[in-house]
Design a protein around this motif. Structure first.
Motif, PDB file in Angstrom:
ATOM      1  N   PHE A 170       1.333   4.124  -3.045  1.00  0.00           N
ATOM      2  CA  PHE A 170       1.130   5.564  -2.842  1.00  0.00           C
ATOM      3  C   PHE A 170       2.392   6.359  -3.185  1.00  0.00           C
ATOM      4  O   PHE A 170       2.298   7.464  -3.722  1.00  0.00           O
ATOM      5  CB  PHE A 170       0.686   5.861  -1.407  1.00  0.00           C
ATOM      6  CG  PHE A 170      -0.798   5.793  -1.234  1.00  0.00           C
ATOM      7  CD1 PHE A 170      -1.638   6.696  -1.865  1.00  0.00           C
ATOM      8  CD2 PHE A 170      -1.370   4.797  -0.452  1.00  0.00           C
ATOM      9  CE1 PHE A 170      -3.006   6.626  -1.721  1.00  0.00           C
ATOM     10  CE2 PHE A 170      -2.742   4.717  -0.305  1.00  0.00           C
ATOM     11  CZ  PHE A 170      -3.558   5.630  -0.938  1.00  0.00           C
ATOM     12  N   MET A 171       3.557   5.795  -2.896  1.00  0.00           N
ATOM     13  CA  MET A 171       4.802   6.484  -3.264  1.00  0.00           C
ATOM     14  C   MET A 171       4.955   6.532  -4.782  1.00  0.00           C
ATOM     15  O   MET A 171       5.397   7.557  -5.323  1.00  0.00           O
ATOM     16  CB  MET A 171       5.999   5.777  -2.625  1.00  0.00           C
ATOM     17  CG  MET A 171       6.067   5.991  -1.119  1.00  0.00           C
ATOM     18  SD  MET A 171       7.343   5.034  -0.298  1.00  0.00           S
ATOM     19  CE  MET A 171       8.808   5.522  -1.146  1.00  0.00           C
ATOM     20  N   ILE A 172       4.606   5.462  -5.463  1.00  0.00           N
ATOM     21  CA  ILE A 172       4.657   5.453  -6.930  1.00  0.00           C
ATOM     22  C   ILE A 172       3.687   6.490  -7.497  1.00  0.00           C
ATOM     23  O   ILE A 172       4.011   7.210  -8.446  1.00  0.00           O
ATOM     24  CB  ILE A 172       4.364   4.046  -7.479  1.00  0.00           C
ATOM     25  CG1 ILE A 172       5.518   3.096  -7.146  1.00  0.00           C
ATOM     26  CG2 ILE A 172       4.123   4.071  -8.980  1.00  0.00           C
ATOM     27  CD1 ILE A 172       5.237   1.647  -7.443  1.00  0.00           C
TER      28      ILE A 172
ATOM     29  N   ALA B 240       2.644   9.244  -5.940  1.00  0.00           N
ATOM     30  CA  ALA B 240       3.211  10.570  -5.664  1.00  0.00           C
ATOM     31  C   ALA B 240       4.338  10.887  -6.644  1.00  0.00           C
ATOM     32  O   ALA B 240       4.435  12.015  -7.160  1.00  0.00           O
ATOM     33  CB  ALA B 240       3.719  10.635  -4.227  1.00  0.00           C
ATOM     34  N   GLY B 241       5.191   9.905  -6.918  1.00  0.00           N
ATOM     35  CA  GLY B 241       6.264  10.108  -7.899  1.00  0.00           C
ATOM     36  C   GLY B 241       5.708  10.343  -9.295  1.00  0.00           C
ATOM     37  O   GLY B 241       6.230  11.168 -10.053  1.00  0.00           O
TER      38      GLY B 241
ATOM     39  N   ASN C  40       0.829  -1.199   0.000  1.00  0.00           N
ATOM     40  CA  ASN C  40       0.000   0.000   0.000  1.00  0.00           C
ATOM     41  C   ASN C  40       0.868   1.256   0.000  1.00  0.00           C
ATOM     42  O   ASN C  40       0.650   2.181  -0.793  1.00  0.00           O
ATOM     43  CB  ASN C  40      -0.926  -0.034   1.218  1.00  0.00           C
ATOM     44  CG  ASN C  40      -1.884   1.116   1.247  1.00  0.00           C
ATOM     45  OD1 ASN C  40      -2.507   1.434   0.242  1.00  0.00           O
ATOM     46  ND2 ASN C  40      -2.011   1.746   2.400  1.00  0.00           N
ATOM     47  N   THR C  41       1.869   1.295   0.867  1.00  0.00           N
ATOM     48  CA  THR C  41       2.764   2.445   0.943  1.00  0.00           C
ATOM     49  C   THR C  41       3.542   2.613  -0.363  1.00  0.00           C
ATOM     50  O   THR C  41       3.686   3.734  -0.869  1.00  0.00           O
ATOM     51  CB  THR C  41       3.748   2.278   2.119  1.00  0.00           C
ATOM     52  OG1 THR C  41       2.997   2.085   3.317  1.00  0.00           O
ATOM     53  CG2 THR C  41       4.651   3.484   2.267  1.00  0.00           C
ATOM     54  N   LEU C  42       4.030   1.512  -0.916  1.00  0.00           N
ATOM     55  CA  LEU C  42       4.769   1.555  -2.172  1.00  0.00           C
ATOM     56  C   LEU C  42       3.906   2.106  -3.311  1.00  0.00           C
ATOM     57  O   LEU C  42       4.362   2.943  -4.095  1.00  0.00           O
ATOM     58  CB  LEU C  42       5.289   0.159  -2.527  1.00  0.00           C
ATOM     59  CG  LEU C  42       6.148   0.049  -3.781  1.00  0.00           C
ATOM     60  CD1 LEU C  42       7.459   0.800  -3.587  1.00  0.00           C
ATOM     61  CD2 LEU C  42       6.396  -1.407  -4.105  1.00  0.00           C
TER      62      LEU C  42
ATOM     63  N   THR D 274       4.341  13.906  -9.425  1.00  0.00           N
ATOM     64  CA  THR D 274       5.472  14.841  -9.505  1.00  0.00           C
ATOM     65  C   THR D 274       6.099  14.817 -10.898  1.00  0.00           C
ATOM     66  O   THR D 274       6.367  15.874 -11.493  1.00  0.00           O
ATOM     67  CB  THR D 274       6.533  14.484  -8.446  1.00  0.00           C
ATOM     68  OG1 THR D 274       5.921  14.467  -7.157  1.00  0.00           O
ATOM     69  CG2 THR D 274       7.686  15.466  -8.468  1.00  0.00           C
TER      70      THR D 274
ATOM     71  N   PRO E  81      -0.338   4.201 -11.904  1.00  0.00           N
ATOM     72  CA  PRO E  81      -0.422   4.022 -10.448  1.00  0.00           C
ATOM     73  C   PRO E  81      -1.863   4.041  -9.921  1.00  0.00           C
ATOM     74  O   PRO E  81      -2.188   3.300  -8.988  1.00  0.00           O
ATOM     75  CB  PRO E  81       0.369   5.205  -9.884  1.00  0.00           C
ATOM     76  CG  PRO E  81       1.264   5.625 -10.971  1.00  0.00           C
ATOM     77  CD  PRO E  81       0.546   5.322 -12.234  1.00  0.00           C
TER      78      PRO E  81
END
Length: 162
Positions: free
Chosen positions: A20-22, A24-25, A16-18, A28, A51
Motif C-alpha cells: 500500500f505504501m508503494i 501511495a508513492g 500488505n502495508t509495504l 504521488t 503496484p
C-alpha cells in the motif's frame, strides 16, 4: 497433527502495508510526473499499474492464514485473511470418518485444497481452502496427514463390507 501458519501473520501484514505504501508513492509520483516533471511520458502509468498488479496478486492468492488440526476424532480447518473485513473466514469441523478424498490443485501462484466429505442430504459435499501461503514442507505434512485419514477410512469401509 496440527498445522498453522498463524505465526507468519506479522510478515503478511508487513507485506500488505509495504504494497500500500508503494501504491501511495506510485500515485504521488504519477501526479507529480504529470503536473510538474513530465520526464517519463507514457511510462508514468507504470507507477500506478505495477503496484496495483502486485496488490492484486497478493489478494488473489487467497486467504493468508491456514490452520489444520487432526488431533482427536475430528478434522478442523480454518482459513482466514489478515484483513478481517476483506472476506469471511472459513471454519469447518467434521468427524474424520466423513472425509472421502482430497485434492490439491496448483496453478502459478495459487494453491487450493479441495476436501470431499460425506453428507446425509446430498451424498457428498466439497469444501475448498486456499493454501497458497503454505510452504512446500507444510503442504507435504498436510498431504501426509490427510492420506493417513483417507487410508484409515477406506480400510474401515472394506472391513464393514466383509
Amino acid at each position: 497433527m496440527r498445522l498453522s501458519n498463524r505465526n507468519k501473520a506479522s510478515v503478511y501484514n508487513f507485506i500488505n502495508t509495504l504494497l500500500f505504501m508503494i501504491l501511495a508513492g506510485g500515485i504521488t509520483g504519477f501526479f507529480l510526473e504529470e503536473s510538474r516533471f513530465n520526464i517519463l511520458g507514457q511510462e508514468s502509468y507504470l507507477l500506478i499499474i505495477i503496484p496495483v498488479v502486485l496488490l492484486g496478486i497478493f489478494y488473489l492468492s487467497g486467504r493468508q492464514i491456514f490452520e489444520y488440526d487432526s488431533d482427536g476424532e475430528a478434522l478442523n480447518f480454518k482459513n482466514r485473511n489478515i484483513i478481517p473485513f476483506l472476506d469471511r473466514p472459513l471454519s469447518d469441523e467434521f468427524p474424520k470418518y466423513k472425509l472421502l478424498k482430497y485434492e490439491i490443485v496448483q496453478l502459478l501462484f495459487f494453491k487450493r485444497l479441495y476436501i470431499t466429505i460425506s453428507s446425509k442430504n446430498s451424498g457428498s459435499t466439497m469444501l475448498k481452502y486456499e493454501i497458497s501461503y503454505l510452504t512446500k514442507k507444510e503442504v507435504n505434512d498436510l498431504k501426509f496427514s490427510l492420506n493417513k485419514v483417507v487410508k484409515a477410512n477406506n480400510e474401515k469401509k472394506l472391513l464393514n463390507n466383509k
